[in-house]
Design a protein around this motif. Structure first.
Motif, PDB file in Angstrom:
ATOM      1  N   TYR A  40     -32.730 -18.956 -39.038  1.00 46.65           N
ATOM      2  CA  TYR A  40     -33.562 -18.617 -40.194  1.00 46.65           C
ATOM      3  C   TYR A  40     -33.387 -19.721 -41.229  1.00 46.65           C
ATOM      4  CZ  TYR A  40     -29.381 -16.940 -42.745  1.00 46.65           C
ATOM      5  OH  TYR A  40     -28.160 -16.849 -43.367  1.00 46.65           O
ATOM      6  N   ASN A  41     -34.265 -19.746 -42.255  1.00 51.50           N
ATOM      7  CA  ASN A  41     -34.214 -20.875 -43.179  1.00 51.50           C
ATOM      8  C   ASN A  41     -34.586 -20.514 -44.609  1.00 51.50           C
ATOM      9  OD1 ASN A  41     -37.015 -20.607 -43.194  1.00 51.50           O
ATOM     10  ND2 ASN A  41     -37.406 -22.454 -42.005  1.00 51.50           N
ATOM     11  N   THR A  42     -34.265 -21.448 -45.500  1.00 51.31           N
ATOM     12  CA  THR A  42     -34.801 -21.496 -46.855  1.00 51.31           C
ATOM     13  C   THR A  42     -35.372 -22.900 -47.024  1.00 51.31           C
ATOM     14  OG1 THR A  42     -32.662 -22.140 -47.810  1.00 51.31           O
ATOM     15  CG2 THR A  42     -33.191 -19.782 -47.759  1.00 51.31           C
ATOM     16  N   LEU A  43     -36.286 -23.083 -48.006  1.00 48.79           N
ATOM     17  CA  LEU A  43     -37.081 -24.301 -48.074  1.00 48.79           C
ATOM     18  C   LEU A  43     -37.175 -24.854 -49.486  1.00 48.79           C
ATOM     19  CD1 LEU A  43     -40.035 -22.797 -46.010  1.00 48.79           C
ATOM     20  CD2 LEU A  43     -38.296 -24.357 -45.103  1.00 48.79           C
ATOM     21  N   SER A  44     -37.142 -26.174 -49.590  1.00 48.49           N
ATOM     22  CA  SER A  44     -37.370 -26.844 -50.871  1.00 48.49           C
ATOM     23  C   SER A  44     -38.435 -27.912 -50.658  1.00 48.49           C
ATOM     24  CB  SER A  44     -36.079 -27.482 -51.390  1.00 48.49           C
ATOM     25  OG  SER A  44     -36.294 -28.081 -52.646  1.00 48.49           O
ATOM     26  N   TYR A  45     -39.592 -27.715 -51.291  1.00 44.68           N
ATOM     27  CA  TYR A  45     -40.737 -28.610 -51.094  1.00 44.68           C
ATOM     28  C   TYR A  45     -40.856 -29.649 -52.203  1.00 44.68           C
ATOM     29  CZ  TYR A  45     -43.186 -26.686 -47.047  1.00 44.68           C
ATOM     30  OH  TYR A  45     -43.550 -26.334 -45.766  1.00 44.68           O
ATOM     31  N   GLU A  52     -35.353 -28.488 -45.239  1.00 45.08           N
ATOM     32  CA  GLU A  52     -35.206 -27.182 -44.608  1.00 45.08           C
ATOM     33  C   GLU A  52     -33.721 -26.877 -44.425  1.00 45.08           C
ATOM     34  OE1 GLU A  52     -36.834 -24.743 -40.695  1.00 45.08           O
ATOM     35  OE2 GLU A  52     -36.685 -26.931 -40.609  1.00 45.08           O
ATOM     36  N   LEU A  53     -33.267 -25.786 -45.008  1.00 50.36           N
ATOM     37  CA  LEU A  53     -31.894 -25.320 -44.854  1.00 50.36           C
ATOM     38  C   LEU A  53     -31.886 -24.287 -43.734  1.00 50.36           C
ATOM     39  CD1 LEU A  53     -31.295 -24.714 -48.660  1.00 50.36           C
ATOM     40  CD2 LEU A  53     -30.757 -26.791 -47.381  1.00 50.36           C
ATOM     41  N   ILE A  54     -31.219 -24.600 -42.625  1.00 53.60           N
ATOM     42  CA  ILE A  54     -31.260 -23.736 -41.434  1.00 53.60           C
ATOM     43  C   ILE A  54     -29.879 -23.169 -41.143  1.00 53.60           C
ATOM     44  CG2 ILE A  54     -31.770 -23.593 -38.974  1.00 53.60           C
ATOM     45  CD1 ILE A  54     -33.668 -25.841 -39.204  1.00 53.60           C
ATOM     46  N   GLY A  55     -29.847 -21.879 -40.799  1.00 50.49           N
ATOM     47  CA  GLY A  55     -28.617 -21.218 -40.383  1.00 50.49           C
ATOM     48  C   GLY A  55     -28.859 -20.357 -39.152  1.00 50.49           C
ATOM     49  N   ILE A  56     -27.789 -19.888 -38.555  1.00 51.06           N
ATOM     50  CA  ILE A  56     -27.866 -19.063 -37.346  1.00 51.06           C
ATOM     51  C   ILE A  56     -27.828 -17.586 -37.723  1.00 51.06           C
ATOM     52  CG2 ILE A  56     -26.729 -18.471 -35.161  1.00 51.06           C
ATOM     53  CD1 ILE A  56     -25.515 -21.301 -35.193  1.00 51.06           C
ATOM     54  N   GLU A  57     -28.744 -16.791 -37.140  1.00 55.09           N
ATOM     55  CA  GLU A  57     -28.705 -15.350 -37.362  1.00 55.09           C
ATOM     56  C   GLU A  57     -28.558 -14.567 -36.060  1.00 55.09           C
ATOM     57  OE1 GLU A  57     -32.174 -13.892 -39.297  1.00 55.09           O
ATOM     58  OE2 GLU A  57     -33.565 -14.573 -37.734  1.00 55.09           O
ATOM     59  N   ASN A  58     -28.771 -15.239 -34.917  1.00 57.26           N
ATOM     60  CA  ASN A  58     -28.590 -14.585 -33.620  1.00 57.26           C
ATOM     61  C   ASN A  58     -27.871 -15.575 -32.698  1.00 57.26           C
ATOM     62  OD1 ASN A  58     -29.147 -13.830 -30.777  1.00 57.26           O
ATOM     63  ND2 ASN A  58     -30.383 -12.190 -31.674  1.00 57.26           N
ATOM     64  N   GLU A  59     -26.592 -15.337 -32.507  1.00 58.23           N
ATOM     65  CA  GLU A  59     -25.750 -16.280 -31.771  1.00 58.23           C
ATOM     66  C   GLU A  59     -26.221 -16.497 -30.334  1.00 58.23           C
ATOM     67  OE1 GLU A  59     -22.801 -19.002 -31.320  1.00 58.23           O
ATOM     68  OE2 GLU A  59     -23.235 -17.935 -33.197  1.00 58.23           O
TER      69      GLU A  59
END
Length: 270
Positions: A40-45, A52-59
């Motif tokens: 999943y991510n958060t975004l800065s345009y 894009e800041l990406i992290g894991i939510e389902n291993e």
């Protein structure tokens, strides 16, 4: 025509990194889930370029995605899930033709393949991805993205949603990304394939040579160290890869070290 699209910053918790950046005056918004990859991510345009800041939510899903060569997920896994600036994407409108061109150039090609992401409000955004690489490449190559909608349509929609908006720290633009590399062979090949202008430069004081690739308004600055200096020190501590991202147009000069990444904000020139 190729344009710089986005820079990937892998982090443990994108929502917490978002909050840190917001506190420093950078506009960041929630993104959504990549269900197929377990991320999943958060975004800065910054207009149509973004971080894009990406992290894991389902291993489980992430581990499966990381098995595919040259993907973002493979990069993060191979780097022992070290947080920081990892890869970047180039925007294209000819992704099918690109696939054939890269194959003919002797690169390994995966895709293009279509994907979607569900936003927090339930709406769907779609795109195609193309990954390239070579077993003998000394650096990780960019990947390519083609959005389902034209830039003009995306800009209008993203602005209406408040995703593209003014940054509290100023009228920020993604100006440059700096890389430490062992040589320029891969850089020059990709620049040629992307029909990008490439400039050569050297800094005798810092014992460094440069290749500057221009992709739209974003400069990709590749640094090869030929003796002790700033890039040499970075390489010793971190290996090759992305050193930092530079944002221009700020209300002040500022350096941010956040979750394995370095962001430099440069004050707007009056």
């Amino acid at each position: 025509m190729y344009q710089f699209d986005h820079l990937v910053h892998f982090v443990k918790q994108p929502e917490k990194t978002m909050q840190k950046l917001q506190q420093d005056g950078i506009h960041v918004v929630p993104g959504g889930s990549h269900e197929a990859w377990g991320t999943y991510n958060t975004l800065s345009y910054f207009d149509m370029s973004y971080i894009e800041l990406i992290g894991i939510e389902n291993e489980e899903k992430f581990k499966e995605a990381a098995k595919q060569k040259y993907t973002l997920h493979a990069s993060y896994e191979q780097n022992r899930r070290k947080d920081g600036l990892t890869r970047f994407a180039i925007r294209t409108q000819t992704i099918e033709e690109d696939s054939e061109k890269f194959k003919q150039a002797g690169l390994e090609v995966f895709g293009p393949e279509h994907f979607t992401r569900t936003r927090d409000d339930g709406s769907i955004v779609g795109w195609q991805l193309l990954y390239i690489g070579h077993p003998n490449a000394k650096i990780e190559l960019p990947f390519f993205i083609q959005w389902d909608e034209a830039d003009s349509v995306r800009r209008e929609e993203l602005t209406e949603r408040g995703i593209v908006a003014q940054h509290p720290l100023g009228n920020l633009k993604l100006d440059a990304i700096h890389f430490a590399v062992p040589n320029f062979d891969d850089v020059e090949q990709i620049a040629k394939l992307c029909e990008a202008e490439i400039l050569k430069k050297e800094d005798l004081e810092q014992n460094a040579e440069y290749r500057i690739v221009l992709l739209g308004e974003v400069k990709l600055i590749f640094i090869k160290q030929v003796g002790e200096g700033i890039a040499w020190n970075y390489m010793i501590e971190n290996g090759y890869g992305i050193k930092k991202a530079v944002l221009s147009g700020g209300t002040e000069d500022k350096t941010l070290s956040i979750d394995g990444a370095r962001y430099e904000i440069c004050k707007a020139v009056k």
